[in-house]
Design a protein around this motif. Structure first.
Motif, PDB file in Angstrom:
ATOM      1  N   ILE A 520     -42.435  -7.075 -13.453  1.00  0.00           N
ATOM      2  CA  ILE A 520     -42.114  -7.086 -12.023  1.00  0.00           C
ATOM      3  C   ILE A 520     -42.198  -8.512 -11.512  1.00  0.00           C
ATOM      4  N   ARG A 521     -41.763  -8.698 -10.272  1.00  0.00           N
ATOM      5  CA  ARG A 521     -41.768 -10.024  -9.679  1.00  0.00           C
ATOM      6  C   ARG A 521     -43.184 -10.477  -9.348  1.00  0.00           C
ATOM      7  N   SER A 523     -44.066 -11.873  -6.738  1.00  0.00           N
ATOM      8  CA  SER A 523     -44.345 -11.625  -5.316  1.00  0.00           C
ATOM      9  C   SER A 523     -44.770 -10.192  -5.032  1.00  0.00           C
ATOM     10  N   ASP A 524     -44.566  -9.290  -6.000  1.00  0.00           N
ATOM     11  CA  ASP A 524     -44.963  -7.902  -5.810  1.00  0.00           C
ATOM     12  C   ASP A 524     -46.446  -7.732  -6.148  1.00  0.00           C
ATOM     13  N   ILE A 538     -43.543  -3.023  -3.847  1.00  0.00           N
ATOM     14  CA  ILE A 538     -42.340  -3.843  -4.009  1.00  0.00           C
ATOM     15  C   ILE A 538     -41.751  -4.083  -2.619  1.00  0.00           C
ATOM     16  N   HIS A 546     -32.025  -0.801  -6.984  1.00  0.00           N
ATOM     17  CA  HIS A 546     -32.928  -1.828  -7.512  1.00  0.00           C
ATOM     18  C   HIS A 546     -34.248  -1.198  -7.955  1.00  0.00           C
TER      19      HIS A 546
END
Length: 876
Positions: A520-521, A523-524, A538, A546
């Motif tokens: 995952i990103r 930022s998550d 998210i 997405h």
């Protein structure tokens, strides 16, 4: 008959004439001498100007005399600065200041300056009407004026009026007036020069007063000593009570310093060198002042002193500040906290031992630098701006500062900064005291981490998860975006704990945490709520698909076995997904609903994901099927183009066509672009699809052009993905070369939101395409969030009004106002305006009246297949 001879004048007649001439000359000379004396003897400006006018008034027995300044044809204004009149003919002079220089005045000014001789207006010498109005009123019967041109400043104009009755000016009067003008030309020069000198002297004295610097001048040849006004102020003396002598000066010096000053001056004369010393003054009221005195002496060719000049500056406040700093030096040097002292320009002038020990610098490194030497990148410019605002506004700032040691390591400090003010309220120094709080911060950070993180995986715990979720929901509410909550639960994890023990279970949980973070990103947020349950937050979710992609990635990461103690363990997971705001607006609700969806996933056989609502699950499945079908559509030639004519609203002539893609799938039927374009963009298929559209439209346009159809262009829509991920310029050049279509026959349409993404890239690419001759249009204008300052940078030719603003015209006044505003904006930017979705004649009429250039819609024609376009043109 003999010739008739003229009788000679009687002797007494000739004598009378000669006497008259002598008297006239004497009177003439007397007037000029009186004028010259007046200019040189009267010092006040107003008195001198008025006295000159009074002399001229009496000399010519006129009714009014006046000064005009400036006599300048290029000036914007002039003024009647002084006037002397007989009582019956006085005027309000205040109304004759700041008068605009009209074309009539310009003519008079030019003529006066060019002729160098008096100008007259009387019954015997009529002027043009334009020249007779300068500074005159209805009561003016005759006028005589001349330009006065001193060496300093702009020209003046001197004039006289006869008001009671017209007056014939004699040659003698004109000659006298000319002589007066020439006399004033010379007499005004020293007067103006003195005024300039007085102005300069005033400025110098003011500068000395501000700087607290006085000057003196000792002339040995004249045996005189002169002091400036500031010297008297420094010495606390009045000029009339204090003699300007060297002895008087020595008397004002503190008794303990007199010998030093006298010796310095004597040695200066002996060695022929300047001197600069600091000494004290003892004033009459027993006040002590510190002054800095400088002196230099000048000598003649034989070495004899002829003149000494010097300055005396009051440095009392500076000395007091220095004394206070010295008194504090011992205390500061031995403090445990670091201390920095800076001057008013924030240059470091002193640091203590603790500062050097904490930062690792030596004194030579920091003296003369600013505190920025320690600045780290932890704080932004806004932080420092607020710091300086408080420091300068309140004289004090206190807080936590992160600094950088000489070895590059960043460390936290608790700092207090104070502004030291002088007697006039200005900051003369800044003092910063700080302590290294690294050990305190480490303890605080450890306690804080344990309070908010899971000790096993080091992921955020339930408390921190709730805090971050609350923040994420607040941002989403403000920005009107979506947030996804994913609950991941390991399938049959209890069996592993029961059979292999909690140690193995802990290793699996740690490895699961690591795998989630890799998929995952950054930022998550990932958190472990307890047991084998993880929650993933998210943010900034644009499209539901997405989340489906993320969910599949999370499931796929379990396809690799977990290896613990050389033993492979195969696990799966079940995922539940909820979305803000559709599935709830509170964090607790969203987590609960995601857990409900997770349990449904377990009921569906585990190793899958479920959305909280059935409709979302079905929609995600439909999009997945749609994306799968898209992969085959291009190869199976399922796409086709329709073309909608665009009309000139004034002539009702077809000017071009817009190419619109259609997808006809054997199973799904005719699929709207609104359904498949987003999936094509997400999957990257838009790149080959977009190139196919370009090539097909250009090739078809070339066919129509060769068939003789009167078409100016064909317009093709371009996706943001084609700009971001592809080389749109290279692609279009390749298509144009392949199809042979001239570049000016191709138009491109990009949406407003597309234009604002990666703006620099968009400007560059569109600029290159525009240079080829391709015209660019902004599609759906008014539906995005473009900035007008950026919009004008784009090389666009047209704005397209979105159909949403057209469909309710003329019923909806707001839509009419929006359309009117877009048209006005386009006209101001010199852009063409095209309206979409015109379906009624009322809409066409309104848009045409507002200045809209072109339009398209069902009123004119529906989108047509290529073969129907050919038939359409044959009918038209």
């Amino acid at each position: 008959m003999g010739t008739k001879t003229q009788k000679p004048l009687p002797k007494n007649k000739r004598l009378k004439d000669e006497i008259a001439v002598l008297k006239k000359t004497e009177k003439h000379d007397h007037i000029l001498k009186t004028l010259a004396h007046t200019c040189f003897s009267i010092t006040q400006d107003e008195d001198m100007l008025e006295a000159v006018l009074q002399i001229v008034l009496e000399a010519f027995k006129c009714d009014r005399t006046w000064w005009v300044f400036p006599c300048n044809p290029e000036a914007e204004q002039y003024a009647l600065i002084k006037e002397v009149s007989r009582p019956a003919w006085r005027r309000p002079i205040a109304a004759l200041r700041g008068l605009p220089v009209t074309p009539k005045d310009t003519e008079v000014f030019k003529k006066a300056l060019d002729t160098n001789y008096p100008l007259k207006h009387d019954p015997g010498t009529p002027w043009p009407v334009a020249c007779s109005t300068l500074n005159a009123t209805d009561d003016m019967q005759s006028m005589l004026c001349a330009a006065i041109k001193p060496k300093t400043g702009q020209p003046w104009l001197l004039g006289i009026h006869h008001c009671a009755k017209a007056h014939h000016f004699t040659a003698d009067e004109v000659e006298l007036f000319d002589d007066i003008a020439r006399c004033l030309n010379e007499a005004l020069n020293p007067w103006l020069h003195i005024k300039e000198l007085e102005k300069t002297r005033s400025v110098l004295e003011e500068a000395q007063h501000i700087a607290k610097i006085g000057s003196w001048d000792l002339d040995f040849l004249k045996n005189t000593l002169s002091w400036s006004d500031e010297i008297y102020r420094l010495f606390g003396q009045k000029p009339q009570e204090f003699l300007a002598t060297y002895d008087a000066f020595i008397e004002t010096i503190h008794p303990d310093d007199r010998k030093m000053v006298n010796t310095a001056y004597t040695e200066s004369l002996k060695n022929k060198t300047p001197y600069n010393i600091v000494h004290r003054l003892l004033l009459k009221d027993h006040t002590i002042k510190y002054v800095s005195e400088w002196c230099e002496t000048y000598y003649d060719a034989s070495g004899i002193a002829i003149r000494s000049i010097g300055t005396v500056q009051d440095i009392t406040q500076q000395k007091r500040t220095e004394d206070k700093l010295r008194q504090s030096a011992v205390i500061v040097e031995n403090m445990a906290d670091a201390v920095i002292i800076t001057d008013k320009t924030n240059k470091i002038i002193e640091v203590n031992r603790a500062y050097l020990e904490i930062t690792g610098y030596c004194r030579a490194d920091v003296i003369g630098q600013t505190p920025k030497l320690l600045r780290s990148d932890v704080h932004d410019q806004i932080f420092y701006a607020n710091l300086w605002r408080d420091l300068l506004g309140r004289g004090f700032w206190q807080g936590e500062l992160w600094d950088r040691r000489k070895n590059g390591k960043i460390f936290p400090t608790w700092a207090t900064i104070t502004a030291v003010q002088d007697e006039e309220g200005y900051s003369s120094n800044f003092i910063q005291v700080f302590s290294d709080i690294s050990s305190i911060k480490r303890s605080q950070d450890k306690i804080d981490f344990l309070a908010h993180h899971d000790p096993l995986t080091h992921l955020p715990n339930r408390l921190l998860c709730q805090d971050r979720l609350k923040h994420a929901l607040a941002v989403a509410k403000r920005n009107k975006t979506q947030v996804a909550i994913v609950v991941l639960d390991l399938d049959r994890f209890k069996n592993i704990n029961d059979s292999l023990g909690h140690t193995v279970g802990d290793i699996i949980l740690q490895e699961t945490s690591k795998r989630i973070q890799e998929n995952i990103r950054a930022s998550d947020t990932i958190s472990r709520l307890g047991g084998d349950e993880f929650v993933i937050i998210i943010e900034h979710v644009d499209k539901i698909q997405h989340i489906s992609i993320v969910a599949r990635k999370l499931l796929k990461m379990f396809s690799s076995p977990f290896v613990v103690n050389d033993q492979e363990l195969h696990l799966t997971a079940s995922l539940g997904i909820s979305l803000y705001p559709g599935d709830g607006r509170k964090g607790e609700t969203l987590i609960r609903n995601a857990e409900t969806a997770m349990y449904r996933a377990k009921e569906e056989g585990r190793n899958n994901f479920q959305f909280y609502t059935t409709s979302l699950t079905m929609a995600a499945s439909e999009r997945l099927n749609l994306e799968t079908a898209l992969h085959h559509a291009l190869k199976n030639k399922e796409f086709l183009l329709h073309y909608q004519p665009q009309y000139d609203l004034k002539t009702r002539e077809v000017t071009g066509l817009e190419a619109l893609i259609r997808w006809e799938n054997p199973e799904l039927g005719l699929v709207s672009p609104d359904r498949f374009i987003p999936s094509a963009e997400d999957s990257g298929l838009i790149l080959p699809i977009g190139e196919w559209v370009l090539e097909t439209a250009c090739r078809q346009m070339q066919v129509w052009l060769k068939s003789g159809y009167n078409l100016k262009y064909i317009s093709v829509n371009v996706s943001v993905i084609q700009i971001q991920r592809g080389d749109i310029v290279k692609t279009i050049k390749r298509v144009l070369k392949k199809t042979g279509l001239p570049a000016h026959c191709l138009g491109l349409e990009i949406t407003e939101s597309t234009a604002m993404q990666e703006l620099d890239r968009v400007i560059q690419d569109l600029g290159l395409l525009s240079a080829l001759g391709i015209e660019i249009s902004i599609d759906d204008f008014g539906t995005g969030h473009s900035s007008l300052s950026y919009l004008k940078k784009l090389p666009i030719k047209h704005l397209k009004i979105d159909r949403s603003f057209v469909k309710d015209i003329p019923q909806n006044k707001d839509d009419m106002a929006i359309a009117r505003a877009i048209i006005a904006l386009g006209q101001s930017l010199e852009l063409g305006i095209i309206a979409e979705g015109i379906e009624t004649e009322a809409q066409e009429t309104f848009l045409k009246e507002q200045g809209c250039n072109a339009g398209q819609g069902y009123l004119f024609s529906r989108p047509l297949a290529a073969e129907r376009v050919s038939k359409f043109f044959k009918r038209h």
